[in-house]
Design a protein around this motif. Structure first.
Motif, PDB file in Angstrom:
ATOM      1  N   ASP A 135      40.449  40.626  46.737  1.00 15.10           N
ATOM      2  CA  ASP A 135      39.090  40.123  46.508  1.00 15.10           C
ATOM      3  C   ASP A 135      38.397  40.110  47.861  1.00 15.10           C
ATOM      4  O   ASP A 135      38.272  39.071  48.509  1.00 15.10           O
ATOM      5  CB  ASP A 135      39.112  38.716  45.891  1.00 15.10           C
ATOM      6  CG  ASP A 135      37.707  38.217  45.568  1.00 15.10           C
ATOM      7  OD1 ASP A 135      36.721  38.919  45.911  1.00 15.10           O
ATOM      8  OD2 ASP A 135      37.582  37.134  44.976  1.00 15.10           O
ATOM      9  N   ASP A 164      37.355  47.870  51.966  1.00 13.33           N
ATOM     10  CA  ASP A 164      37.563  48.604  50.721  1.00 13.33           C
ATOM     11  C   ASP A 164      38.832  48.100  50.014  1.00 13.33           C
ATOM     12  O   ASP A 164      39.931  48.191  50.556  1.00 13.33           O
ATOM     13  CB  ASP A 164      37.676  50.098  51.032  1.00 13.33           C
ATOM     14  CG  ASP A 164      38.002  50.907  49.788  1.00 13.33           C
ATOM     15  OD1 ASP A 164      37.355  50.665  48.751  1.00 13.33           O
ATOM     16  OD2 ASP A 164      38.923  51.746  49.844  1.00 13.33           O
ATOM     17  N   ALA A 165      38.646  47.573  48.800  1.00  5.73           N
ATOM     18  CA  ALA A 165      39.757  46.929  48.093  1.00  5.73           C
ATOM     19  C   ALA A 165      40.822  47.936  47.675  1.00  5.73           C
ATOM     20  O   ALA A 165      42.020  47.650  47.735  1.00  5.73           O
ATOM     21  CB  ALA A 165      39.235  46.176  46.868  1.00  5.73           C
ATOM     22  N   ALA A 166      40.387  49.127  47.266  1.00  7.56           N
ATOM     23  CA  ALA A 166      41.352  50.126  46.818  1.00  7.56           C
ATOM     24  C   ALA A 166      42.219  50.601  47.995  1.00  7.56           C
ATOM     25  O   ALA A 166      43.439  50.750  47.864  1.00  7.56           O
ATOM     26  CB  ALA A 166      40.621  51.305  46.175  1.00  7.56           C
ATOM     27  N   THR A 188      42.072  40.658  42.972  1.00  4.51           N
ATOM     28  CA  THR A 188      40.882  41.505  42.891  1.00  4.51           C
ATOM     29  C   THR A 188      39.627  40.630  42.776  1.00  4.51           C
ATOM     30  O   THR A 188      39.723  39.440  42.486  1.00  4.51           O
ATOM     31  CB  THR A 188      40.922  42.416  41.638  1.00  4.51           C
ATOM     32  OG1 THR A 188      41.021  41.585  40.477  1.00  4.51           O
ATOM     33  CG2 THR A 188      42.081  43.386  41.684  1.00  4.51           C
ATOM     34  N   GLY A 197      29.577  47.500  39.052  1.00  4.34           N
ATOM     35  CA  GLY A 197      30.314  47.494  40.314  1.00  4.34           C
ATOM     36  C   GLY A 197      31.748  47.029  40.115  1.00  4.34           C
ATOM     37  O   GLY A 197      32.694  47.613  40.647  1.00  4.34           O
ATOM     38  N   SER A 200      33.763  49.775  38.279  1.00  2.00           N
ATOM     39  CA  SER A 200      34.113  50.965  39.058  1.00  2.00           C
ATOM     40  C   SER A 200      35.106  50.596  40.155  1.00  2.00           C
ATOM     41  O   SER A 200      35.979  51.388  40.494  1.00  2.00           O
ATOM     42  CB  SER A 200      32.868  51.657  39.603  1.00  2.00           C
ATOM     43  OG  SER A 200      32.279  50.870  40.589  1.00  2.00           O
ATOM     44  N   GLU A 201      34.997  49.384  40.698  1.00  2.00           N
ATOM     45  CA  GLU A 201      35.966  48.986  41.718  1.00  2.00           C
ATOM     46  C   GLU A 201      37.375  48.866  41.125  1.00  2.00           C
ATOM     47  O   GLU A 201      38.354  49.349  41.708  1.00  2.00           O
ATOM     48  CB  GLU A 201      35.563  47.659  42.358  1.00  2.00           C
ATOM     49  CG  GLU A 201      36.578  47.213  43.399  1.00  2.00           C
ATOM     50  CD  GLU A 201      36.094  46.047  44.246  1.00  2.00           C
ATOM     51  OE1 GLU A 201      35.104  46.234  44.970  1.00  2.00           O
ATOM     52  OE2 GLU A 201      36.715  44.981  44.175  1.00  2.00           O
ATOM     53  N   LYS A 204      38.813  52.219  40.416  1.00  2.14           N
ATOM     54  CA  LYS A 204      39.236  52.875  41.655  1.00  2.14           C
ATOM     55  C   LYS A 204      40.577  52.310  42.140  1.00  2.14           C
ATOM     56  O   LYS A 204      41.469  53.063  42.554  1.00  2.14           O
ATOM     57  CB  LYS A 204      38.149  52.687  42.719  1.00  2.14           C
ATOM     58  CG  LYS A 204      38.403  53.499  43.979  1.00  2.14           C
ATOM     59  CD  LYS A 204      37.188  53.438  44.902  1.00  2.14           C
ATOM     60  CE  LYS A 204      37.545  53.907  46.303  1.00  2.14           C
ATOM     61  NZ  LYS A 204      36.599  53.398  47.298  1.00  2.14           N
ATOM     62  N   ILE A 205      40.724  50.997  42.067  1.00  2.00           N
ATOM     63  CA  ILE A 205      41.994  50.372  42.488  1.00  2.00           C
ATOM     64  C   ILE A 205      43.155  50.916  41.652  1.00  2.00           C
ATOM     65  O   ILE A 205      44.196  51.301  42.182  1.00  2.00           O
ATOM     66  CB  ILE A 205      41.910  48.824  42.372  1.00  2.00           C
ATOM     67  CG1 ILE A 205      40.932  48.274  43.412  1.00  2.00           C
ATOM     68  CG2 ILE A 205      43.286  48.188  42.557  1.00  2.00           C
ATOM     69  CD1 ILE A 205      40.640  46.789  43.287  1.00  2.00           C
TER      70      ILE A 205
END
Ligand code: GDP
Length: 299
Positions: A135, A164-166, A188, A197, A200-201, A204-205
């Motif tokens: 997060d 960037d979390a991913a 997360t 958002g 998509s985040e 992506k992760i």
């Protein structure tokens, strides 16, 4: 169990009161059944479950007098029947090293706290655990996870706010693998204000995790706050779409809970419910038990 019954008291006492009022010295007829159905819907059990329960209660008893306690007993048994198939423990596949658990849910649901509690459980089982502070939107969430990591003896991979979390999830996987960690728990963000958002985040992760290990994440746990009631239904749909939920954890069942929603969720989605949160402390996470929960709802 005590905290659960205490937290559910509002639901159980109003249900109990309705049943007593409805069935004391009265026949079981269309009007009482309709009122009972209303009371069940009011308790967040969902229309489908409410209909199924009233049907079970009326079977063979229509136009007869029925004692409130008998109604409550049938009610508890029907609720238990709905919940039993979803009361599935979380099992770790030890051949996966690390076993990757992705934690998702809206802000404030109790993700970070649940990660701390789960990490403690795994540590008690003698497993090594690593945490990833995914997060990255909230500095407080990053700090909070670090505190939990220290408390339970689990290293935390964290970056600065806005990272960037991913990318962080990928690096955490690499580190966990290199360290030989048994379990990796990934936090997360859950910004419901920005659904596109958020989706998509998360997508992506998940994509990045799969690039590392195409069998991962091995569990994707959606954390739901019991006090949000019916809202939980749309949260499940949203997160199913974004990340594919494998199991649920329902938190805050110790508070002014509206835990009846768990019955509606079980009937609609059939997703495993692994744990329930019954407090803010590290030990306040219980395996979900259908019978205990049914008894707590009916009172
Ligand atoms: P996150 O935003 O999803 O990571 O949520 P947090 O883990 O930060 O939790 C939000 C708030 O809910 C914190 O104050 C937690 O202490 C509290 N909380 C989490 N789980 C429970 C629970 O089972 N019972 C109670 N009473 N509070 C909880």
């Amino acid at each position: 169990w005590q905290r659960l019954t205490h937290g559910m008291r509002r639901t159980s006492s109003s249900l109990s009161e309705s049943v007593t009022n409805l069935f004391t010295k009265r026949k079981l007829d269309a009007a009482t059944l309709e009122d009972l159905e209303d009371a069940l819907v009011q308790a967040d059990l969902g229309v489908q479950t409410a209909m199924q329960i009233t049907k079970a209660i009326s079977a063979g008893r229509y136009d007869k007098e029925i004692a409130p306690d008998e109604v409550k007993a049938i009610l508890a048994s029907e609720v238990e029947k709905t919940l039993a198939p979803v009361a599935v423990p979380l099992t770790l596949d030890r051949s996966k090293k690390p076993f990757v658990i992705l934690m998702i849910g809206v802000n404030g649901a109790g993700k970070t706290t649940t990660i701390g509690k789960l990490a403690q459980k795994f540590r008690h089982q003698g497993l090594t655990v690593m945490l990833a502070a995914g997060d990255t939107f909230r500095a407080a969430a990053i700090e909070q996870l670090k505190v939990w990591g220290e408390r339970v003896g689990a290293p935390v991979l964290a970056r600065e706010q806005g990272a960037d979390a991913a990318g962080l999830a990928f690096d955490a996987l690499q580190q966990a693998k290199a360290n030989g960690s048994d379990v990796l728990l990934i936090d997360t963000a859950g910004r419901l204000q920005n659904k596109a958002g958020l989706m998509s985040e998360l997508e992506k992760i998940v994509r990045v995790i799969k690039k590392f290990d195409d069998t991962a994440p091995h569990a994707t746990l959606l954390v739901l706050d019991a006090t949000v009631g019916q809202n939980a239904m749309s949260q499940v749909e949203l997160f199913q779409k974004a990340a594919g939920v494998t199991g649920l954890v329902m938190t805050k069942l110790d508070g002014t809970a509206r835990g009846g929603i768990l019955v509606a969720l079980a009937a609609k989605f059939g997703l495993p419910v692994h744990f329930i949160g019954v407090g803010e402390g590290v030990e306040d996470l219980e395996p979900f038990d259908a019978r205990d929960f049914a008894r707590a709802i009916v009172g």
